[in-house]
Design a protein around this motif. Structure first.
Motif, PDB file in Angstrom:
ATOM      1  N   LEU A 137       8.862  22.159  30.765  1.00 26.13           N
ATOM      2  CA  LEU A 137       8.559  21.186  29.700  1.00 26.13           C
ATOM      3  C   LEU A 137       9.839  20.610  29.110  1.00 26.13           C
ATOM      4  O   LEU A 137       9.953  19.407  28.890  1.00 26.13           O
ATOM      5  N   LEU A 138      10.811  21.481  28.861  1.00 29.95           N
ATOM      6  CA  LEU A 138      12.059  21.011  28.248  1.00 29.95           C
ATOM      7  C   LEU A 138      12.758  20.004  29.166  1.00 29.95           C
ATOM      8  O   LEU A 138      13.254  18.969  28.709  1.00 29.95           O
ATOM      9  N   THR A 139      12.757  20.297  30.467  1.00 33.41           N
ATOM     10  CA  THR A 139      13.439  19.411  31.414  1.00 33.41           C
ATOM     11  C   THR A 139      12.757  18.043  31.442  1.00 33.41           C
ATOM     12  O   THR A 139      13.425  16.999  31.438  1.00 33.41           O
ATOM     13  N   VAL A 140      11.432  18.040  31.435  1.00 35.40           N
ATOM     14  CA  VAL A 140      10.707  16.761  31.442  1.00 35.40           C
ATOM     15  C   VAL A 140      10.950  16.016  30.137  1.00 35.40           C
ATOM     16  O   VAL A 140      11.214  14.812  30.130  1.00 35.40           O
ATOM     17  N   ARG A 141      10.903  16.734  29.022  1.00 40.89           N
ATOM     18  CA  ARG A 141      11.106  16.068  27.728  1.00 40.89           C
ATOM     19  C   ARG A 141      12.494  15.443  27.643  1.00 40.89           C
ATOM     20  O   ARG A 141      12.668  14.351  27.124  1.00 40.89           O
ATOM     21  N   GLN A 142      13.501  16.139  28.194  1.00 42.80           N
ATOM     22  CA  GLN A 142      14.860  15.585  28.175  1.00 42.80           C
ATOM     23  C   GLN A 142      14.937  14.301  28.995  1.00 42.80           C
ATOM     24  O   GLN A 142      15.611  13.349  28.621  1.00 42.80           O
ATOM     25  N   HIS A 143      14.270  14.308  30.151  1.00 40.63           N
ATOM     26  CA  HIS A 143      14.383  13.152  31.046  1.00 40.63           C
ATOM     27  C   HIS A 143      13.489  11.995  30.626  1.00 40.63           C
ATOM     28  O   HIS A 143      13.823  10.841  30.866  1.00 40.63           O
ATOM     29  N   ARG A 144      12.326  12.298  30.066  1.00 38.88           N
ATOM     30  CA  ARG A 144      11.351  11.238  29.778  1.00 38.88           C
ATOM     31  C   ARG A 144      11.145  11.008  28.281  1.00 38.88           C
ATOM     32  O   ARG A 144      10.464  10.074  27.903  1.00 38.88           O
ATOM     33  N   GLY A 145      11.717  11.856  27.454  1.00 41.21           N
ATOM     34  CA  GLY A 145      11.610  11.665  26.011  1.00 41.21           C
ATOM     35  C   GLY A 145      10.287  12.131  25.418  1.00 41.21           C
ATOM     36  O   GLY A 145      10.113  12.124  24.204  1.00 41.21           O
ATOM     37  N   GLY A 279      18.579  14.828  45.599  1.00 44.05           N
ATOM     38  CA  GLY A 279      18.653  13.384  45.379  1.00 44.05           C
ATOM     39  C   GLY A 279      18.665  13.022  43.897  1.00 44.05           C
ATOM     40  O   GLY A 279      18.591  13.887  43.021  1.00 44.05           O
ATOM     41  N   PRO A 280      18.728  11.715  43.631  1.00 47.22           N
ATOM     42  CA  PRO A 280      18.881  11.241  42.240  1.00 47.22           C
ATOM     43  C   PRO A 280      17.666  11.524  41.356  1.00 47.22           C
ATOM     44  O   PRO A 280      17.777  11.502  40.133  1.00 47.22           O
ATOM     45  N   GLN A 281      16.503  11.762  41.950  1.00 48.48           N
ATOM     46  CA  GLN A 281      15.316  12.003  41.122  1.00 48.48           C
ATOM     47  C   GLN A 281      15.104  13.480  40.820  1.00 48.48           C
ATOM     48  O   GLN A 281      14.146  13.854  40.158  1.00 48.48           O
ATOM     49  N   SER A 282      16.017  14.314  41.279  1.00 41.49           N
ATOM     50  CA  SER A 282      15.823  15.748  41.126  1.00 41.49           C
ATOM     51  C   SER A 282      16.278  16.266  39.757  1.00 41.49           C
ATOM     52  O   SER A 282      17.384  15.979  39.294  1.00 41.49           O
ATOM     53  N   GLY A 283      15.402  17.046  39.130  1.00 38.59           N
ATOM     54  CA  GLY A 283      15.766  17.712  37.881  1.00 38.59           C
ATOM     55  C   GLY A 283      15.911  19.220  38.103  1.00 38.59           C
ATOM     56  O   GLY A 283      15.897  19.998  37.142  1.00 38.59           O
ATOM     57  N   ILE A 284      16.040  19.631  39.356  1.00 39.43           N
ATOM     58  CA  ILE A 284      15.986  21.061  39.683  1.00 39.43           C
ATOM     59  C   ILE A 284      17.180  21.826  39.112  1.00 39.43           C
ATOM     60  O   ILE A 284      17.030  22.925  38.561  1.00 39.43           O
ATOM     61  N   HIS A 285      18.352  21.219  39.197  1.00 41.17           N
ATOM     62  CA  HIS A 285      19.542  21.865  38.640  1.00 41.17           C
ATOM     63  C   HIS A 285      19.412  21.971  37.101  1.00 41.17           C
ATOM     64  O   HIS A 285      19.720  23.000  36.506  1.00 41.17           O
ATOM     65  N   ALA A 286      18.908  20.907  36.493  1.00 41.56           N
ATOM     66  CA  ALA A 286      18.722  20.920  35.032  1.00 41.56           C
ATOM     67  C   ALA A 286      17.730  22.003  34.622  1.00 41.56           C
ATOM     68  O   ALA A 286      17.902  22.650  33.576  1.00 41.56           O
ATOM     69  N   GLN A 287      16.716  22.225  35.437  1.00 41.77           N
ATOM     70  CA  GLN A 287      15.744  23.290  35.120  1.00 41.77           C
ATOM     71  C   GLN A 287      16.462  24.639  34.992  1.00 41.77           C
ATOM     72  O   GLN A 287      16.202  25.419  34.077  1.00 41.77           O
ATOM     73  N   VAL A 288      17.345  24.920  35.941  1.00 43.11           N
ATOM     74  CA  VAL A 288      18.028  26.218  35.923  1.00 43.11           C
ATOM     75  C   VAL A 288      18.892  26.342  34.666  1.00 43.11           C
ATOM     76  O   VAL A 288      18.865  27.351  33.960  1.00 43.11           O
ATOM     77  N   THR A 289      19.634  25.274  34.374  1.00 48.27           N
ATOM     78  CA  THR A 289      20.488  25.294  33.181  1.00 48.27           C
ATOM     79  C   THR A 289      19.637  25.482  31.922  1.00 48.27           C
ATOM     80  O   THR A 289      19.981  26.272  31.034  1.00 48.27           O
ATOM     81  N   ASN A 290      18.525  24.772  31.853  1.00 49.84           N
ATOM     82  CA  ASN A 290      17.654  24.880  30.676  1.00 49.84           C
ATOM     83  C   ASN A 290      17.058  26.271  30.526  1.00 49.84           C
ATOM     84  O   ASN A 290      16.645  26.664  29.434  1.00 49.84           O
ATOM     85  N   GLY A 291      17.003  27.018  31.621  1.00 52.57           N
ATOM     86  CA  GLY A 291      16.438  28.358  31.573  1.00 52.57           C
ATOM     87  C   GLY A 291      17.160  29.260  30.581  1.00 52.57           C
ATOM     88  O   GLY A 291      16.531  30.072  29.893  1.00 52.57           O
ATOM     89  N   VAL A 292      18.469  29.118  30.468  1.00 57.35           N
ATOM     90  CA  VAL A 292      19.213  29.976  29.540  1.00 57.35           C
ATOM     91  C   VAL A 292      18.846  29.617  28.096  1.00 57.35           C
ATOM     92  O   VAL A 292      18.549  30.489  27.271  1.00 57.35           O
ATOM     93  N   ALA A 293      18.820  28.317  27.799  1.00 62.51           N
ATOM     94  CA  ALA A 293      18.513  27.892  26.424  1.00 62.51           C
ATOM     95  C   ALA A 293      17.090  28.281  26.033  1.00 62.51           C
ATOM     96  O   ALA A 293      16.845  28.745  24.905  1.00 62.51           O
ATOM     97  N   VAL A 294      16.172  28.102  26.953  1.00 61.58           N
ATOM     98  CA  VAL A 294      14.783  28.453  26.659  1.00 61.58           C
ATOM     99  C   VAL A 294      14.662  29.950  26.387  1.00 61.58           C
ATOM    100  O   VAL A 294      13.966  30.381  25.461  1.00 61.58           O
ATOM    101  N   ARG A 295      15.366  30.748  27.166  1.00 59.72           N
ATOM    102  CA  ARG A 295      15.247  32.202  26.965  1.00 59.72           C
ATOM    103  C   ARG A 295      15.962  32.639  25.694  1.00 59.72           C
ATOM    104  O   ARG A 295      15.543  33.599  25.041  1.00 59.72           O
TER     105      ARG A 295
END
Ligand code: NCD
Length: 337
Positions: A137-145, A279-295
């Protein structure tokens, strides 16, 4: 005050939003705080993990807590110790929170009835993986507002996926529409069959990838769980890949600014191609990074102490922010805010 995080199903939209807001604030804050100084967090993983377990450990460290890993392969669990005995032992040793991953659905719920410390579900069988849902959810909210009004396609082995279940609860709670996409044998019966499922109209299912991707703002590819495929859910992995793999040309059929998610670990070339994943549409790396903040946010939320004197001061510091219920959250709001 101790709170368990057992399932996203148990959280309403306001509580989920509070956790996401706190995670976002943590991301903008200093690398380390002392908010959970003198706290011990035990991780107890009965299944393999890279990102989930390490991100809980890093989250604990960043909050000044000590993370202790209970190695299931070398602990008394090998001598037949039960889950209840193990969590009671970890609590007696001083753990204020126990983060559990277990192959059986409901294991964290069981544990939560036998200890006073906080139990955090890091994935239980085919049930839920709530912190994964929050980081999605956090990753989507960051990318799409926003989340409300988006179309989210979850593609692949939905049947076995706790990630999909938490995502369905989280995205629908915040007003998105979810389409489950996959071969009929890998789609669950639960959105329509479960009358406890209050948001069924927001969930649809299809076995056509073209239909599933047509209006998608977000595409979440799920790992093909090879460990569960010997039962013949699909004729072969090759056939699955031919019909359902998320490639950059598949993504081109979704909305132009589509965001690709994958919980990891990826089977590159099976459920997702390398050109899409990197590719440019991937948020997969951001998901991993966001995992620390979410936890970090979840640990703060779970380990709050409602009666500390800091409470009122924290409220005055951040009147429009989280309903600050504890010194730990207060501390992070002050430090980060
Ligand atoms: C998932 C899990 O274990 O539930 N991974 C993760 O935590 N990021 C997904 C999976 O194993 O497919």
């Amino acid at each position: 005050m101790r709170r368990h995080l057992l399932a996203l199903q148990q959280l309403d939209a306001a509580e989920i939003t509070r956790l996401l807001d706190l995670a976002q604030r943590v991301l903008g804050g200093p690398p380390r705080s002392e908010a959970l100084r003198d706290h011990a967090i035990a991780t107890l993983f009965y299944e393999p993990s890279t990102r989930t377990e390490i991100s809980f450990e890093l989250a604990s460290a960043r909050l000044g807590a000590t993370a202790v890993r209970c190695d299931v392969t070398r602990s008394s669990i090998q001598k037949g110790e039960s889950l209840v005995d193990t969590v009671q032992t970890l609590e007696a040793l001083g753990a204020q929170a126990i983060v559990i991953r277990h192959p059986s659905a409901g294991a964290p719920h069981l544990a939560s009835r036998w200890v006073r410390c906080a139990i955090i579900n890091a994935g239980d069988g085919m049930h839920e993986h709530p912190t994964q849902g929050l980081l999605d959810l956090l990753t989507v909210r960051q990318h799409r507002g926003r989340i409300a009004g988006l179309n989210v396609a979850i593609v692949g082995d939905v049947l076995h996926s706790r990630v999909a279940r938490s995502a369905v609860w989280g995205f629908t709670a915040l007003g998105a529409h979810v389409t489950l996409v996959g071969p009929p044998t890998l789609l669950p019966a639960w959105p329509s069959a479960d009358d406890r499922f209050p948001r069924a109209p927001q969930v649809t299912m299809t076995s056509s990838l073209a239909k599933g991707l047509e209006h998608a703002d977000v595409v979440m590819a799920l790992r093909m769980q090879r460990e569960r495929q010997e039962h013949g859910y699909v004729p072969s992995l090759g056939e699955y890949t031919g019909r359902y793999a998320i490639t950059s040309s598949a993504l081109a059929t979704a909305r132009p600014d589509v965001l690709l998610l994958h919980p990891g670990p990826m089977n590159l070339g099976v459920e997702v191609s390398a050109d899409a994943a990197y590719g440019p549409q991937s948020g997969i790396h951001a998901q991993v990074t966001n995992g620390v903040a979410v936890r970090m946010a979840v640990l703060l939320w779970a380990l709050g102490d409602a009666d500390t004197p800091d409470r009122g001061a924290a409220r005055r510091d951040a009147p429009n922010e989280l309903p600050v219920r504890d010194h730990a959250v207060a501390e992070i709001v002050r430090t980060v805010g």
